[in-house]
Design a protein around this motif. Structure first.
Motif, short mmCIF file in Angstrom:
data_model
loop_
_atom_site.label_atom_id
_atom_site.label_comp_id
_atom_site.label_asym_id
_atom_site.label_seq_id
_atom_site.Cartn_x
_atom_site.Cartn_y
_atom_site.Cartn_z
N ALA A 189 41.59 -70.15 -28.31
CA ALA A 189 42.28 -69.11 -27.56
C ALA A 189 43.08 -69.75 -26.44
O ALA A 189 42.57 -70.64 -25.75
CB ALA A 189 41.28 -68.10 -26.98
N SER A 190 44.28 -69.28 -26.24
CA SER A 190 45.10 -69.85 -25.17
C SER A 190 44.55 -69.50 -23.79
O SER A 190 44.76 -70.23 -22.83
CB SER A 190 46.54 -69.33 -25.28
OG SER A 190 46.59 -67.95 -24.97
N GLY A 191 43.83 -68.38 -23.70
CA GLY A 191 43.35 -67.90 -22.41
C GLY A 191 44.27 -66.88 -21.79
O GLY A 191 43.92 -66.22 -20.80
N GLY A 192 45.48 -66.72 -22.37
CA GLY A 192 46.40 -65.70 -21.89
C GLY A 192 46.96 -66.01 -20.51
O GLY A 192 46.76 -67.10 -19.96
N PRO A 193 47.65 -65.05 -19.91
CA PRO A 193 48.33 -65.30 -18.63
C PRO A 193 47.41 -65.33 -17.42
O PRO A 193 47.83 -65.74 -16.34
CB PRO A 193 49.31 -64.13 -18.54
CG PRO A 193 48.67 -63.04 -19.32
CD PRO A 193 47.95 -63.72 -20.46
N PHE A 194 46.14 -64.90 -17.58
CA PHE A 194 45.25 -64.78 -16.42
C PHE A 194 44.07 -65.74 -16.48
O PHE A 194 43.02 -65.49 -15.88
CB PHE A 194 44.75 -63.34 -16.30
CG PHE A 194 45.84 -62.32 -16.29
CD1 PHE A 194 46.97 -62.48 -15.50
CD2 PHE A 194 45.78 -61.20 -17.10
CE1 PHE A 194 48.00 -61.55 -15.51
CE2 PHE A 194 46.79 -60.25 -17.12
CZ PHE A 194 47.91 -60.43 -16.32
#
Length: 402
Positions: A189-194
């Protein structure tokens, strides 16, 4: 999951139907198809409500059939096709989507409709014995056993398009006996913007949709920001590949270079790597068992820099924990999880629900949901609708501070 080879008849192109052609997956698929006109031809395209975008695609690819999900827009679609001078036939509503999915000339169906709205058409394609390229994870989350059984009984083949599951499919190709040889599946998972943000109060839809690596639709971008997207992928991986929840792990990998991994009992770990571009898994699925060009940029390992991996913080992002909980509780809970999340994300995007309260709303719905597993598509739809009603009730009776 069926992995039957897909051989072309000599000198013939293969017909492709795209369910959800105007979305990001649809656009990437059409880009790959346009690179291989000798192999593929577009025979059917569908969209939810964007008539003009659908007509524009029909003008470019000249399919046999175009279907608009909103039945009220049929006349507008017919008018648009006539004005463009096209012979493409128009269809609309749920029956129009089913017609596209079952179209005889469509050898391959790309299921890219976001959310539970694409469930019936995806199942119809499987029952019709199509080569099904699955980008709609909700079909597996909500009706995994029904979809897998339809694939097996009809002789269809099923190939995942999600980058993570596509990566696992590629890695599992090295295992002759996956059940005995594989220790665990590892989704990245990229981890998203947060990922590094500790205070999630006041998050706006614009911030949540600004994914640092992937170009995705708004709903999937929000799911990535909450890690629900990864939770749904855990459920999908368990159902698609037949592994128990404890054998499906998630690691945060911000660079999005390793798309997923498989760990084997001998200590080996195979990883599929590539640039973060959805055309790569789409091309793999379209060409399987052959490899075809995708148009994706080549991965330059000398320019990627260090690759980082870390454990997800399930206290900071509880949606991942809720997905594991639903998977262990059974199919009915998975349906409720998906439905509640769709309502919560829509409410957040409409600025009716704070971002930080999305997990709490989902948890409230899960606490009240049925545990009886569905035995038909009608039962799946009934459970989905019931969970949506509960989610809207929770939204209505709670004093959210937006």
């Amino acid at each position: 999951m069926s992995q039957a080879p897909f051989h072309r008849e000599q000198g013939r192109t293969q017909g492709v139907c795209i369910l959800g052609a105007t979305g990001s997956i649809g656009a990437s698929t059409l880009d790959v198809l346009a690179r291989h006109p000798e192999r593929f031809r577009v025979v059917a395209l569908t969209a939810n409500s964007n008539v003009q975008a659908l007509v524009d695609l029909c003008r470019r690819f000249e399919p046999e059939l175009a279907a608009i999900g909103d039945a009220a827009l049929r006349a507008a679609l017919e008018q648009g096709l006539r004005s463009a001078g096209l012979r493409t036939k128009a269809a609309a509503g749920p029956e129009g989507l089913l017609r596209a999915a079952r179209l005889e000339s469509a050898h391959c169906v790309v299921a890219a409709i976001v959310g539970a709205a694409g469930l019936s058409a995806t199942l119809a394609a499987a029952r019709a014995g199509k080569r099904l390229l699955l980008a709609n994870k909700e079909a597996i989350v909500c009706a995994g056993s029904l979809l897998i059984e339809a694939v097996r009984s009809s002789g269809a083949s099923l190939l995942p398009v999600d980058s993570e599951h596509n990566a696992i499919h590629q890695c599992l190709a090295a295992a002759r006996d996956a059940e005995r040889a594989v220790l665990r599946l590892i989704l990245t998972a990229s981890g998203g913007p947060f990922l590094r943000r500790t205070d999630l109060t006041g998050v706006t839809p614009e911030e949540a949709c600004a994914h640092p690596k992937w170009n995705m639709g708004r709903k999937i971008s929000v799911d990535s920001a909450t890690l629900m997207n990864k939770g749904l992928e855990v459920i999908e991986a368990s159902r698609l590949f037949g592994f128990a929840p404890e054998r499906v792990d998630v690691v945060i990998h911000p660079q999005s270079v390793v798309h997923s991994m498989v760990e084997f009992v001998d200590g080996s770990v195979l990883a599929q790597m590539g640039s973060p571009d959805m055309r790569t898994p789409i091309a793999y699925a379209l060409g399987f068992p052959e490899r075809i060009g995708s148009g994706s940029p080549r991965l330059d390992l000398l320019q990627t820099g260090p690759l980082q991996f870390e454990a997800p913080d399930q206290d900071q992002f509880p949606c991942l924990r809720l997905a594991y909980q639903a998977l262990r509780e059974g199919p009915a809970s998975c349906i409720a999880l998906n439905a509640a999340n769709e309502v919560a994300v829509e409410s957040f995007l409409n600025r009716e629900l704070p971002f930080a309260r999305i997990p709490a709303m989902i948890q409230d719905v899960l606490a009240e949901c049925s545990t009886t597993p569905p035995d038909s598509i009608e039962a799946v739809i009934e459970l989905d609708l019931a969970a949506r009603r509960r989610a809207r009730s929770v939204l209505a009776r709670s004093a959210w501070n937006c």
